[in-house]
Design a protein around this motif. Structure first.
Motif, PDB file in Angstrom:
ATOM      1  N   PRO A   1      -8.102   7.626   9.899  1.00 26.56           N
ATOM      2  CA  PRO A   1      -9.528   8.144  10.134  1.00 26.56           C
ATOM      3  C   PRO A   1     -10.144   7.383  11.385  1.00 26.56           C
ATOM      4  CG  PRO A   1      -9.920   6.850   8.245  1.00 26.56           C
ATOM      5  CD  PRO A   1      -8.391   6.783   8.723  1.00 26.56           C
ATOM      6  N   LYS A   2      -9.638   6.172  11.645  1.00 24.46           N
ATOM      7  CA  LYS A   2     -10.442   5.308  12.442  1.00 24.46           C
ATOM      8  C   LYS A   2      -9.754   5.074  13.883  1.00 24.46           C
ATOM      9  CE  LYS A   2     -11.076   1.177  10.461  1.00 24.46           C
ATOM     10  NZ  LYS A   2     -10.502  -0.054   9.625  1.00 24.46           N
ATOM     11  N   SER A   3     -10.767   4.969  14.980  1.00 27.50           N
ATOM     12  CA  SER A   3     -10.297   5.033  16.225  1.00 27.50           C
ATOM     13  C   SER A   3      -9.998   3.722  16.649  1.00 27.50           C
ATOM     14  CB  SER A   3     -11.438   5.540  17.214  1.00 27.50           C
ATOM     15  OG  SER A   3     -12.483   4.808  16.878  1.00 27.50           O
TER      16      SER A   3
ATOM     17  N   GLY B   1      -8.817  -0.293  14.884  1.00 28.88           N
ATOM     18  CA  GLY B   1      -8.178  -0.959  13.557  1.00 28.88           C
ATOM     19  C   GLY B   1      -6.731  -1.323  13.568  1.00 28.88           C
ATOM     20  N   LEU B   2      -6.142  -1.729  12.281  1.00 34.65           N
ATOM     21  CA  LEU B   2      -4.845  -2.347  12.359  1.00 34.65           C
ATOM     22  C   LEU B   2      -4.022  -0.835  12.709  1.00 34.65           C
ATOM     23  CD1 LEU B   2      -2.492  -4.175  11.695  1.00 34.65           C
ATOM     24  CD2 LEU B   2      -3.025  -4.202   9.576  1.00 34.65           C
ATOM     25  N   CYS B   3      -4.137   0.394  11.863  1.00 29.09           N
ATOM     26  CA  CYS B   3      -3.237   1.311  11.952  1.00 29.09           C
ATOM     27  C   CYS B   3      -3.299   1.836  13.499  1.00 29.09           C
ATOM     28  CB  CYS B   3      -3.702   2.555  11.059  1.00 29.09           C
ATOM     29  SG  CYS B   3      -2.726   3.643  10.902  1.00 29.09           S
ATOM     30  N   GLN B   4      -4.351   1.912  13.921  1.00 29.87           N
ATOM     31  CA  GLN B   4      -4.264   2.470  15.335  1.00 29.87           C
ATOM     32  C   GLN B   4      -3.629   1.723  16.270  1.00 29.87           C
ATOM     33  OE1 GLN B   4      -5.421   5.475  15.893  1.00 29.87           O
ATOM     34  NE2 GLN B   4      -4.800   5.247  18.011  1.00 29.87           N
TER      35      GLN B   4
ATOM     36  N   PRO C   1      -2.618   4.589   7.426  1.00 30.01           N
ATOM     37  CA  PRO C   1      -2.980   3.571   6.587  1.00 30.01           C
ATOM     38  C   PRO C   1      -2.349   3.640   5.115  1.00 30.01           C
ATOM     39  CG  PRO C   1      -4.603   5.128   6.953  1.00 30.01           C
ATOM     40  CD  PRO C   1      -3.483   5.649   7.653  1.00 30.01           C
ATOM     41  N   VAL C   2      -2.182   2.649   4.314  1.00 29.14           N
ATOM     42  CA  VAL C   2      -1.855   3.174   2.888  1.00 29.14           C
ATOM     43  C   VAL C   2      -3.110   3.008   2.229  1.00 29.14           C
ATOM     44  CG1 VAL C   2      -0.676   1.876   0.941  1.00 29.14           C
ATOM     45  CG2 VAL C   2       0.155   1.732   3.162  1.00 29.14           C
ATOM     46  N   TYR C   3      -3.234   4.090   1.581  1.00 29.61           N
ATOM     47  CA  TYR C   3      -4.150   4.409   0.623  1.00 29.61           C
ATOM     48  C   TYR C   3      -3.971   4.408  -0.891  1.00 29.61           C
ATOM     49  CZ  TYR C   3      -7.534   5.222   4.523  1.00 29.61           C
ATOM     50  OH  TYR C   3      -8.340   5.247   5.794  1.00 29.61           O
ATOM     51  N   TRP C   4      -4.414   3.634  -2.099  1.00 30.28           N
ATOM     52  CA  TRP C   4      -3.951   3.788  -3.251  1.00 30.28           C
ATOM     53  C   TRP C   4      -2.157   3.987  -3.265  1.00 30.28           C
ATOM     54  CZ3 TRP C   4      -8.373   2.921  -5.207  1.00 30.28           C
ATOM     55  CH2 TRP C   4      -9.545   3.667  -4.330  1.00 30.28           C
ATOM     56  N   GLY C   5      -1.717   3.365  -2.213  1.00 25.71           N
ATOM     57  CA  GLY C   5      -0.193   3.074  -2.238  1.00 25.71           C
ATOM     58  C   GLY C   5       0.379   4.498  -1.823  1.00 25.71           C
ATOM     59  N   GLU C   6      -0.426   5.211  -1.058  1.00 23.72           N
ATOM     60  CA  GLU C   6      -0.096   6.535  -0.722  1.00 23.72           C
ATOM     61  C   GLU C   6      -0.536   6.766   0.722  1.00 23.72           C
ATOM     62  OE1 GLU C   6      -1.187   9.599  -3.384  1.00 23.72           O
ATOM     63  OE2 GLU C   6      -0.134   8.664  -5.206  1.00 23.72           O
TER      64      GLU C   6
ATOM     65  N   ALA D   1       4.092   2.621   7.435  1.00 24.93           N
ATOM     66  CA  ALA D   1       2.882   2.498   6.501  1.00 24.93           C
ATOM     67  C   ALA D   1       2.381   1.412   6.880  1.00 24.93           C
ATOM     68  CB  ALA D   1       3.493   2.617   4.977  1.00 24.93           C
ATOM     69  N   VAL D   2       0.707   1.504   7.111  1.00 23.59           N
ATOM     70  CA  VAL D   2       0.041   0.051   7.481  1.00 23.59           C
ATOM     71  C   VAL D   2      -0.718  -0.226   6.164  1.00 23.59           C
ATOM     72  CG1 VAL D   2      -1.527  -0.769   9.023  1.00 23.59           C
ATOM     73  CG2 VAL D   2       0.426   0.992   9.821  1.00 23.59           C
ATOM     74  N   ALA D   3      -0.455  -1.117   5.543  1.00 25.62           N
ATOM     75  CA  ALA D   3      -1.342  -1.533   4.241  1.00 25.62           C
ATOM     76  C   ALA D   3      -2.208  -2.834   4.821  1.00 25.62           C
ATOM     77  CB  ALA D   3      -0.346  -2.009   3.201  1.00 25.62           C
ATOM     78  N   GLY D   4      -3.469  -2.672   4.983  1.00 29.65           N
ATOM     79  CA  GLY D   4      -4.273  -3.351   5.612  1.00 29.65           C
ATOM     80  C   GLY D   4      -5.151  -4.301   4.607  1.00 29.65           C
ATOM     81  N   GLY D   5      -4.891  -4.059   3.235  1.00 25.77           N
ATOM     82  CA  GLY D   5      -5.886  -4.592   2.217  1.00 25.77           C
ATOM     83  C   GLY D   5      -4.807  -5.651   1.811  1.00 25.77           C
ATOM     84  N   SER D   6      -4.584  -5.423   0.461  1.00 23.58           N
ATOM     85  CA  SER D   6      -3.688  -6.152  -0.295  1.00 23.58           C
ATOM     86  C   SER D   6      -2.584  -6.246   0.028  1.00 23.58           C
ATOM     87  CB  SER D   6      -3.689  -5.992  -1.692  1.00 23.58           C
ATOM     88  OG  SER D   6      -3.022  -4.475  -1.825  1.00 23.58           O
ATOM     89  N   GLY D   7      -2.118  -5.592   0.903  1.00 28.06           N
ATOM     90  CA  GLY D   7      -0.592  -5.461   1.344  1.00 28.06           C
ATOM     91  C   GLY D   7       0.426  -4.306   0.296  1.00 28.06           C
ATOM     92  N   ASN D   8      -0.231  -4.396  -0.658  1.00 35.18           N
ATOM     93  CA  ASN D   8       0.569  -3.573  -1.775  1.00 35.18           C
ATOM     94  C   ASN D   8       0.758  -2.050  -1.739  1.00 35.18           C
ATOM     95  OD1 ASN D   8       0.589  -5.925  -3.542  1.00 35.18           O
ATOM     96  ND2 ASN D   8      -1.203  -5.486  -4.455  1.00 35.18           N
ATOM     97  N   GLY D   9       1.676  -1.546  -2.135  1.00 37.60           N
ATOM     98  CA  GLY D   9       1.644   0.037  -1.837  1.00 37.60           C
ATOM     99  C   GLY D   9       2.588   0.360  -0.662  1.00 37.60           C
TER     100      GLY D   9
HETATM  101  C1  LIG Z   1      -9.443   4.363   0.089  1.00 38.25           C
HETATM  102  C2  LIG Z   1      -8.507   3.185   0.452  1.00 38.25           C
HETATM  103  C3  LIG Z   1      -7.472   2.860  -0.085  1.00 38.25           C
HETATM  104  C4  LIG Z   1      -6.640   1.629   0.181  1.00 38.25           C
HETATM  105  N1  LIG Z   1      -5.594   1.330  -0.467  1.00 38.25           N
HETATM  106  C5  LIG Z   1      -4.857   0.389  -0.075  1.00 38.25           C
HETATM  107  C6  LIG Z   1      -3.705  -0.132  -0.889  1.00 38.25           C
HETATM  108  O1  LIG Z   1      -3.453   0.395  -1.737  1.00 38.25           O
HETATM  109  N2  LIG Z   1      -2.800  -1.170  -0.337  1.00 38.25           N
HETATM  110  C7  LIG Z   1      -3.528  -1.652   0.704  1.00 38.25           C
HETATM  111  O2  LIG Z   1      -2.938  -2.873   1.113  1.00 38.25           O
HETATM  112  N3  LIG Z   1      -4.506  -1.297   1.555  1.00 38.25           N
HETATM  113  C8  LIG Z   1      -5.165  -0.555   1.202  1.00 38.25           C
HETATM  114  N4  LIG Z   1      -6.405  -0.026   1.757  1.00 38.25           N
HETATM  115  C9  LIG Z   1      -6.472  -0.694   3.113  1.00 38.25           C
HETATM  116  C10 LIG Z   1      -6.094   0.158   4.320  1.00 38.25           C
HETATM  117  O3  LIG Z   1      -4.548   0.182   4.043  1.00 38.25           O
HETATM  118  C11 LIG Z   1      -6.181  -0.379   5.769  1.00 38.25           C
HETATM  119  O4  LIG Z   1      -7.598  -0.062   5.914  1.00 38.25           O
HETATM  120  C12 LIG Z   1      -5.401   0.139   6.562  1.00 38.25           C
HETATM  121  O5  LIG Z   1      -4.110   0.231   6.133  1.00 38.25           O
HETATM  122  C13 LIG Z   1      -4.976  -0.418   7.762  1.00 38.25           C
HETATM  123  O6  LIG Z   1      -6.433  -1.047   8.535  1.00 38.25           O
HETATM  124  P1  LIG Z   1      -7.281  -0.162   9.207  1.00 38.25           P
HETATM  125  O7  LIG Z   1      -8.183   0.503   8.496  1.00 38.25           O
HETATM  126  O8  LIG Z   1      -8.018  -1.418   9.977  1.00 38.25           O
HETATM  127  O9  LIG Z   1      -6.344   0.815  10.279  1.00 38.25           O
HETATM  128  C14 LIG Z   1      -7.070   1.128   1.515  1.00 38.25           C
HETATM  129  C15 LIG Z   1      -8.306   1.458   2.174  1.00 38.25           C
HETATM  130  C16 LIG Z   1      -8.770   2.387   1.839  1.00 38.25           C
HETATM  131  C17 LIG Z   1     -10.258   3.167   2.588  1.00 38.25           C
END
Ligand SMILES: Cc1cc2nc3c(=O)[nH]c(=O)nc-3n(C[C@H](O)[C@H](O)[C@H](O)COP(=O)(O)O)c2cc1C
Length: 194
Positions: free
Chosen positions: A16-18, A20-23, A93-98, A130-138
């Motif tokens: 959804p972001k213009s 960030g990491l995914c972009q 982006p990876v959200y909730w592992g999806e 798949a871009v996991a920007g939080g924990s890196g899980n999923g």
């Molecule tokens: C609703 C939601 C769920 C998320 N779930 C995960 C997750 O399961 N694992 C993880 O590593 N990051 C998670 N994140 C962080 C996103 O993966 C991260 O924002 C994105 O991958 C890359 O960063 P960006 O938003 O700067 O593009 C979540 C973020 C949101 C908003």
């Protein structure tokens, strides 16, 4: 490449972001495609009007044999753009592992349509990111979800790339090179010398 048709690659984006990491990963793909002389079209699903599948009729719906009854919400238009491309990159982006929900809604509908019609993705190369920007899980579950979509849509998975906060320098390089390879016409299964 003189006189040759440009390879057209469509990126289905779930961010959804213009910025960030995914972009930034999508920009790396754009660079790889441009370096190979290809053409990239970016389709952002977040913010689109595309609704989730209504699961019509007995569960199979009209799209088994015909068009999606709700295709005018933008689904048909995007489906045609994907159909018109030579290869596809799905980046989310990876959200909730999806994947993000907006991307998932589109993929759900495309799968239903293309499973029967076999005209949009059949035999087409797809790069999954798949871009996991939080924990890196999923990352694995997200890639697995997209893999299942590709299997049902009869696509050819070119590669699976998982990106996180601490590997994105070299993974962006991998995305760029994978995109370059696809846009240069490398076929899945072709051996690269080392
Ligand atoms: C609703 C939601 C769920 C998320 N779930 C995960 C997750 O399961 N694992 C993880 O590593 N990051 C998670 N994140 C962080 C996103 O993966 C991260 O924002 C994105 O991958 C890359 O960063 P960006 O938003 O700067 O593009 C979540 C973020 C949101 C908003």
């Amino acid at each position: 490449m003189k006189g040759m048709m440009k390879v057209k690659i469509c990126i289905l984006s779930g961010t959804p972001k213009s910025k960030g990491l995914c972009q930034s990963v999508i920009e790396a793909a754009r660079q790889g495609i441009a370096d190979a002389g290809g053409e990239m079209g970016e389709i952002r699903l977040c913010g689109s009007e595309i609704e989730r599948c209504k699961v019509c009729g007995n569960g199979w719906g009209a799209c088994v044999t015909g068009e999606c009854e709700y295709g005018d919400d933008g689904f048909n238009e995007i489906k045609e753009r994907v159909k018109d491309s030579d290869a596809v990159i799905i980046a989310t982006p990876v959200y909730w592992g999806e994947t993000s929900e907006a991307l998932k809604s589109f993929l759900d509908r495309l799968r239903r349509y293309d499973f029967h019609h076999k005209e949009v993705l059949v035999g087409k190369q797809v790069l999954l990111i798949a871009v996991a920007g939080g924990s890196g899980n999923g990352i694995l579950t997200c890639l697995e979800q997209m893999e299942r979509f590709c299997r049902h849509a009869n696509a050819h998975i070119f590669d699976y790339i998982g990106v996180n906060r601490w590997n994105n320098d070299y993974k962006k390089q991998a995305v760029k090179e994978a995109s370059f390879a696809i846009a240069s016409g490398r076929k899945s299964g072709e051996t690269v010398k080392y």
